[in-house]
Design a protein around this motif. Sequence first.
Motif, short mmCIF file in Angstrom:
data_model
loop_
_atom_site.label_atom_id
_atom_site.label_comp_id
_atom_site.label_asym_id
_atom_site.label_seq_id
_atom_site.Cartn_x
_atom_site.Cartn_y
_atom_site.Cartn_z
N ALA A 134 1.13 -0.92 -0.12
CA ALA A 134 0.17 0.44 -0.07
C ALA A 134 0.75 0.90 -0.17
N PRO A 139 -3.34 2.98 -2.09
CA PRO A 139 -4.41 1.84 -0.99
C PRO A 139 -5.14 1.54 -1.79
N GLY A 221 -8.66 0.66 5.53
CA GLY A 221 -8.38 2.13 4.85
C GLY A 221 -7.46 1.29 3.33
N LEU A 222 -7.34 0.74 2.89
CA LEU A 222 -6.07 -0.42 2.66
C LEU A 222 -6.67 -1.14 1.45
#
Lengths: 284, 315
Positions: A134, A139, A221-222
């Motif tokens: 990431a 992401p 959130g990745l």
Amino acid sequence: MIGARGFGAGRGGRHVGFAIGAALVGLVVLAALVSFVWTPFPPLAIDIAARLEGPTAAHWLGTDHFGRDTLSMIMLGARNALAVGLAAIFIGMALGVTLGLTAAMRRGLIEDLVMRATDLTFAFPVVLTAVLIAALAGPGGVNAIIAVGIFNIAVFARLARGAALQVLGRPFVLAAQAIGKGPWRIAVGHVLPNIQGVLIVQATVQFAVAILAEAGLSYLGLGVQPPTPSWGRMLNEAQTFMFIAPGQAIFPGLAIALAVLGLNLLGDGLRDLLDPRLRVWRMG
Amino acid sequence: MLTFAARRLLGLLLTLVAVSLVVFVVLEVLPGDVAEIILGTEAREDTLAALRRQLGLDRPAPTRYLAWIGGLVTGDLGLSHTYGVPVAGLIAERLAVTAPLALIAFILSGAIAVPLGMFAASRRGGPGDWGVMAFSQAGLAIPNFWFAILLILVFAVWLGWLPAGGFPGWGEGIGPALRALLLPALALALTEAAILSRITRSATLECLGEDYVRTARAKGLDRRAVLRRHVLRNALIPVTTIMGLQFAFLLAGTVIVEQAFTLPGLGRLVVQAIFQRDLIVVKNAVMLLAFMVVLVNLVVDLAYTAIDPRPKAAP
């Protein structure tokens, strides 16, 4: 033998576990397939008037902070979880089994290199690999696939090598060598069919690991980015509204847990059907 | 024992070199221009050039790698781009949360799993066994961040017994700090406890079938004494190994659990650094986490040899 046993101790209990596992996995697959043609509501349709509702007759599992139908989003999330799991298993098995078989057939330097490379991979748990990816690529949904995929390559390479070495000493391999078969024909024709059981069982377990990893990364959130629904991100978003709508923080988690439980039970059951003496490691 | 330890130590160093190379290549060589990653593609050329100079990116990669390794040894890791403070201090500060968290979770998982596993083995096939195995299946299936959310719902939102997140800092006293770490540690420990209880159960079952157990029973020791004195120590051999191997996953798990409880730890630092494109922080924090993973595996290996002297005789 340290083979960890699951539900109950008798074989009867094992069949129940296997049946429950198959049913749960079937349910997740069905939800994913049906979501292509039908969901209770358009999954991305925003309806602010109906936001953060609890379960109702219209919205069986309630709605999120945009008024989107939770059940519809969970069905789409199943698609995402299965896709990530399948891709990560495919990468891991295709490359890992090839490497493991090559190591077992060739021995020497190649084997050493493969084994040290797997050691190195295990120094990076899946989450850490995903973090590195990431940081490199930003992401995105592919991160989880690559991170779990790389880890799976190491898992399957080790497993395939170990299992192949055991098979290679058996008389039928010597017989195949005696009639002049080359190493690759022996690997594909004689070794692979004899180690497929252990590979399939491990694949089920790693599938579960992949689903957990994908959910975890999306939670951070990745993983896949909005608006594509993902179980992990649904939980992240629900946590913000946990005080007003606790139900939203429960159903996506239940979906993950049931999918993983199903795969684990299925793996345990398959292990017993194929070879009860197998040792299965859960790695991730 | 000494040569064994020396050989393992050498292996550790080689692994660390390999790990640092991977981290360096992924974060400094593959991305192309690190300054552009940090500042974005719209940054002005003179700003980019200034940052490149500040980060030493104008030097060739091998020199930068050696400088970084030198920094790792001396503790000079450079400045964080986002926070403007030395990375070493930042990491040390965050480690003061992550290390205790992982340690408490480690102890919790053992404290939960070993008694459960032994109990299940001693009640093989009965309802107690079934219950423990059901717990294990559930623990394996529940993702730690969801368990974290459920714990917050029950203990913080509904019962109000413990804080829902955040960390008061060790300066406020040990009590409040431990209270803040209790739920996160529990969330982190669940999966490990699930795995360990299975391992303990099967290791105990294996020991219960051994001759020395029958001998101990035959000389009149009761079941509890046999379990405690003879079975426990032997069953702990595989359990210790797995516990050590699992510690790596526990450390990695802090990345997610710290996010769930908004704990200012190393894991949360890494995730935030990714979003802030603070690659210097990511590089050093990931290196540290991987270092701890490798180090713990070495300690496990040595501890394993201390409990069970057999492996060191092996070539």
